[in-house]
Design an enzyme around this catalytic site. Structure first.
Site, PDB file in Angstrom:
ATOM      1  N   ALA A  82       0.852  -1.195   0.000  1.00 19.33           N
ATOM      2  CA  ALA A  82       0.000   0.000   0.000  1.00 19.33           C
ATOM      3  C   ALA A  82       0.879   1.233   0.000  1.00 19.33           C
ATOM      4  O   ALA A  82       2.090   1.152   0.213  1.00 19.33           O
ATOM      5  CB  ALA A  82      -0.890   0.006   1.247  1.00 19.33           C
ATOM      6  N   TYR A 149      -6.186   8.300   2.983  1.00 15.79           N
ATOM      7  CA  TYR A 149      -5.485   7.060   3.366  1.00 15.79           C
ATOM      8  C   TYR A 149      -6.403   6.163   4.199  1.00 15.79           C
ATOM      9  O   TYR A 149      -6.608   4.990   3.880  1.00 15.79           O
ATOM     10  CB  TYR A 149      -4.206   7.405   4.140  1.00 15.79           C
ATOM     11  CG  TYR A 149      -3.580   6.208   4.809  1.00 15.79           C
ATOM     12  CD1 TYR A 149      -3.076   5.142   4.050  1.00 15.79           C
ATOM     13  CD2 TYR A 149      -3.501   6.109   6.205  1.00 15.79           C
ATOM     14  CE1 TYR A 149      -2.511   4.025   4.667  1.00 15.79           C
ATOM     15  CE2 TYR A 149      -2.935   5.009   6.817  1.00 15.79           C
ATOM     16  CZ  TYR A 149      -2.447   3.966   6.050  1.00 15.79           C
ATOM     17  OH  TYR A 149      -1.895   2.864   6.660  1.00 15.79           O
ATOM     18  N   PHE A 178      -1.977  -0.042  15.201  1.00 18.64           N
ATOM     19  CA  PHE A 178      -1.820   1.278  15.793  1.00 18.64           C
ATOM     20  C   PHE A 178      -0.423   1.774  15.379  1.00 18.64           C
ATOM     21  O   PHE A 178      -0.069   1.653  14.221  1.00 18.64           O
ATOM     22  CB  PHE A 178      -2.145   1.236  17.296  1.00 18.64           C
ATOM     23  CG  PHE A 178      -3.650   1.291  17.490  1.00 18.64           C
ATOM     24  CD1 PHE A 178      -4.467   0.270  16.995  1.00 18.64           C
ATOM     25  CD2 PHE A 178      -4.268   2.380  18.064  1.00 18.64           C
ATOM     26  CE1 PHE A 178      -5.867   0.346  17.085  1.00 18.64           C
ATOM     27  CE2 PHE A 178      -5.659   2.463  18.179  1.00 18.64           C
ATOM     28  CZ  PHE A 178      -6.450   1.448  17.690  1.00 18.64           C
TER      29      PHE A 178
HETATM   30  N1  LIG Z   1       3.914   1.541   9.589  1.00 12.79           N
HETATM   31  C1  LIG Z   1       2.828   1.763  10.309  1.00 12.79           C
HETATM   32  O1  LIG Z   1       2.908   2.302  11.439  1.00 12.79           O
HETATM   33  C2  LIG Z   1       1.478   1.313   9.799  1.00 12.79           C
HETATM   34  C3  LIG Z   1       0.350   1.581  10.610  1.00 12.79           C
HETATM   35  C4  LIG Z   1      -0.891   1.168  10.150  1.00 12.79           C
HETATM   36  C5  LIG Z   1      -1.015   0.467   8.965  1.00 12.79           C
HETATM   37  N2  LIG Z   1       0.083   0.226   8.197  1.00 12.79           N
HETATM   38  C6  LIG Z   1      -0.096  -0.522   6.938  1.00 12.79           C
HETATM   39  O2  LIG Z   1       0.805  -1.611   6.943  1.00 12.79           O
HETATM   40  C7  LIG Z   1       1.234  -1.907   5.613  1.00 12.79           C
HETATM   41  C8  LIG Z   1       2.749  -1.927   5.560  1.00 12.79           C
HETATM   42  O3  LIG Z   1       3.242  -0.678   6.005  1.00 12.79           O
HETATM   43  P1  LIG Z   1       4.802  -0.361   6.034  1.00 12.79           P
HETATM   44  O4  LIG Z   1       5.011   0.695   7.062  1.00 12.79           O
HETATM   45  O5  LIG Z   1       5.564  -1.628   6.107  1.00 12.79           O
HETATM   46  O6  LIG Z   1       4.975   0.311   4.602  1.00 12.79           O
HETATM   47  P2  LIG Z   1       6.135   0.164   3.514  1.00 12.79           P
HETATM   48  O7  LIG Z   1       5.982   1.303   2.580  1.00 12.79           O
HETATM   49  O8  LIG Z   1       7.456  -0.017   4.190  1.00 12.79           O
HETATM   50  O9  LIG Z   1       5.758  -1.203   2.782  1.00 12.79           O
HETATM   51  C9  LIG Z   1       4.804  -1.274   1.740  1.00 12.79           C
HETATM   52  C10 LIG Z   1       5.391  -2.157   0.653  1.00 12.79           C
HETATM   53  O10 LIG Z   1       4.419  -2.337  -0.382  1.00 12.79           O
HETATM   54  C11 LIG Z   1       5.057  -2.179  -1.651  1.00 12.79           C
HETATM   55  N3  LIG Z   1       4.020  -1.755  -2.595  1.00 12.79           N
HETATM   56  C12 LIG Z   1       3.297  -0.611  -2.562  1.00 12.79           C
HETATM   57  N4  LIG Z   1       2.461  -0.556  -3.610  1.00 12.79           N
HETATM   58  C13 LIG Z   1       2.648  -1.702  -4.324  1.00 12.79           C
HETATM   59  C14 LIG Z   1       2.068  -2.242  -5.511  1.00 12.79           C
HETATM   60  N5  LIG Z   1       1.145  -1.561  -6.211  1.00 12.79           N
HETATM   61  N6  LIG Z   1       2.504  -3.445  -5.955  1.00 12.79           N
HETATM   62  C15 LIG Z   1       3.445  -4.143  -5.267  1.00 12.79           C
HETATM   63  N7  LIG Z   1       4.030  -3.685  -4.143  1.00 12.79           N
HETATM   64  C16 LIG Z   1       3.631  -2.474  -3.671  1.00 12.79           C
HETATM   65  C17 LIG Z   1       6.137  -1.143  -1.406  1.00 12.79           C
HETATM   66  O11 LIG Z   1       7.170  -1.161  -2.363  1.00 12.79           O
HETATM   67  C18 LIG Z   1       6.629  -1.528  -0.008  1.00 12.79           C
HETATM   68  O12 LIG Z   1       7.669  -2.471  -0.066  1.00 12.79           O
HETATM   69  C19 LIG Z   1       0.597  -0.849   4.716  1.00 12.79           C
HETATM   70  O13 LIG Z   1      -0.568  -1.406   4.159  1.00 12.79           O
HETATM   71  C20 LIG Z   1       0.247   0.268   5.684  1.00 12.79           C
HETATM   72  O14 LIG Z   1      -0.839   1.016   5.233  1.00 12.79           O
HETATM   73  C21 LIG Z   1       1.330   0.641   8.589  1.00 12.79           C
END
Ligand SMILES: NC(=O)c1ccc[n+]([C@@H]2O[C@H](COP(=O)([O-])OP(=O)(O)OC[C@H]3O[C@@H](n4cnc5c(N)ncnc54)[C@H](O)[C@@H]3O)[C@@H](O)[C@H]2O)c1
Length: 333
Positions: A82, A149, A178
């Protein structure tokens, strides 16, 4: 042998899950990522720890995704991929809805049509929006996201619920994270977002002298010290939560939504204080005005995941969260 697909595997949270899954017996792991915000280096690090299949694939490539899901009969899909920077989603909502909503719908369609039994979705506390009074937040608390988002994620939650009503073989686990923080204990993996918007890695950068100062946005909130309180969950505990939700679904339990947090929080000032202590650096802290849409307190009621799954938090410790984050930040250029 169970077959698991992880989307977004080159990213922060998914990479920690892959590291833990590589230790589990009888699981064949496949990973896809387009490296939009994830890193090839992360995949290479994981490849030194165990075997899995990696395919560089963009989820917007519907035909290739369809063929990929069709050819690999996965038991479980864990969908992390995402775009997740709230401020960017406000500047470019269409891009967020395309990546987080449209691409996810296509993936869900392919999974549901190909007999995938379990779909685990990375959702967020942002689906709750600006919670004023209800703390801690239960899964039944009304959802009212205040940015694209949060909305892009809530749409997918609803679509998963609708699809599982018509396809009884299709189960979901929605995990509302969270504030995810901290890093792998062996310091091989950690958080790296560009730009970084999360408090703990930002404070780690300041502690290491990569940034001059940290800003506190608002010190007149209704909290113990006037700064916002958040529920910080260690990324390795969150990885374990995914494994327990896979076990929960594989045991034939009902689809459900789970808050992922510790059930208590820390203020911005407390986080800064902890990082100053650990780093032994009394770095500069600036006071700025409140930012629009920052709720005073965001704390998960985590009773449901504790009760229904075998997840038990192991690293509920701000010092541990900050020290692993700092150690990781020190490895980054
Ligand atoms: N980090 C946080 O605190 C947090 C909190 C709530 C929710 N989230 C959710 O957790 C998930 C992971 O978050 P994160 O912090 O590891 O983010 P991140 O950006 O490190 O990881 C997301 C990964 O998805 C890949 N990606 C994005 N779009 C893509 C596509 N169209 N096709 C293939 N790959 C794709 C990116 O290259 C990346 O490696 C996300 O869905 C995010 O919304 C994260």
């Amino acid at each position: 042998m169970k077959k698991v697909l992880i989307t977004g595997g080159a990213g922060y949270i998914a990479s920690h899950l892959i590291k833990e899954l590589l230790k589990v017996d009888k699981i064949s792991i496949s990973v896809i990522d387009n490296f939009k915000t994830g890193f090839l280096k992360t995949i290479k690090t994981l490849q030194t720890l165990g075997e899995f299949n990696f395919t560089q694939l963009d989820l917007s490539n519907f035909e290739v995704v369809k063929q990929y899901i069709n050819e690999n009969k996965f038991d479980t899909v864990i969908h992390f991929a995402a775009s997740s920077i709230v401020s960017d989603s406000m500047k470019d909502p269409i891009n967020y809805y395309m990546n987080n909503t449209v691409n996810s719908i296509n993936l869900i369609k392919c999974c549901s049509q190909n007999g995938i039994k379990n779909f685990i979705f990375s959702s967020t506390a942002a689906v709750y929006g600006d919670i004023k009074s209800q703390h801690p937040i239960k899964e039944t608390t009304a959802t009212n996201p205040i940015n694209p988002y949060g909305r892009s994620k809530l749409f997918i939650e609803k679509i998963l619920q609708d699809e599982s009503l018509v396809n009884k073989e299709f189960n979901f686990g929605i995990l509302r994270y969270f504030n995810v923080a901290g890093a792998d204990f062996e310091n091989k993996l950690g958080e790296c977002h560009e730009p970084e918007t999360h408090l703990i890695p930002l404070v780690a950068k300041v502690a290491l002298g990569k940034i001059d100062s940290i800003s506190i946005y608002g010190n007149d909130y209704k909290t113990i010290d006037g700064t916002c309180i958040r529920d910080y969950i260690h990324v390795v505990d969150l990885a374990y939560a995914h494994i327990e939700v896979i076990n929960y679904l594989e045991a034939g339990n009902n689809s459900d939504i789970f808050n992922c947090g510790y059930g208590h929080g820390f203020s911005v000032k407390e986080v800064i204080h902890e990082m100053k202590n650990i780093s032994n650096n009394n770095f500069l802290v600036k006071k700025e005005l409140r930012r629009e849409g920052d709720p005073d307190i965001l704390i998960a009621d985590n009773k449901k995941i504790l009760k229904k799954t075998n997840w038990t938090p192991k690293f509920d410790d701000l010092k541990l969260i900050c020290s692993t984050a700092l150690k990781w930040e020190n490895t980054l250029i």
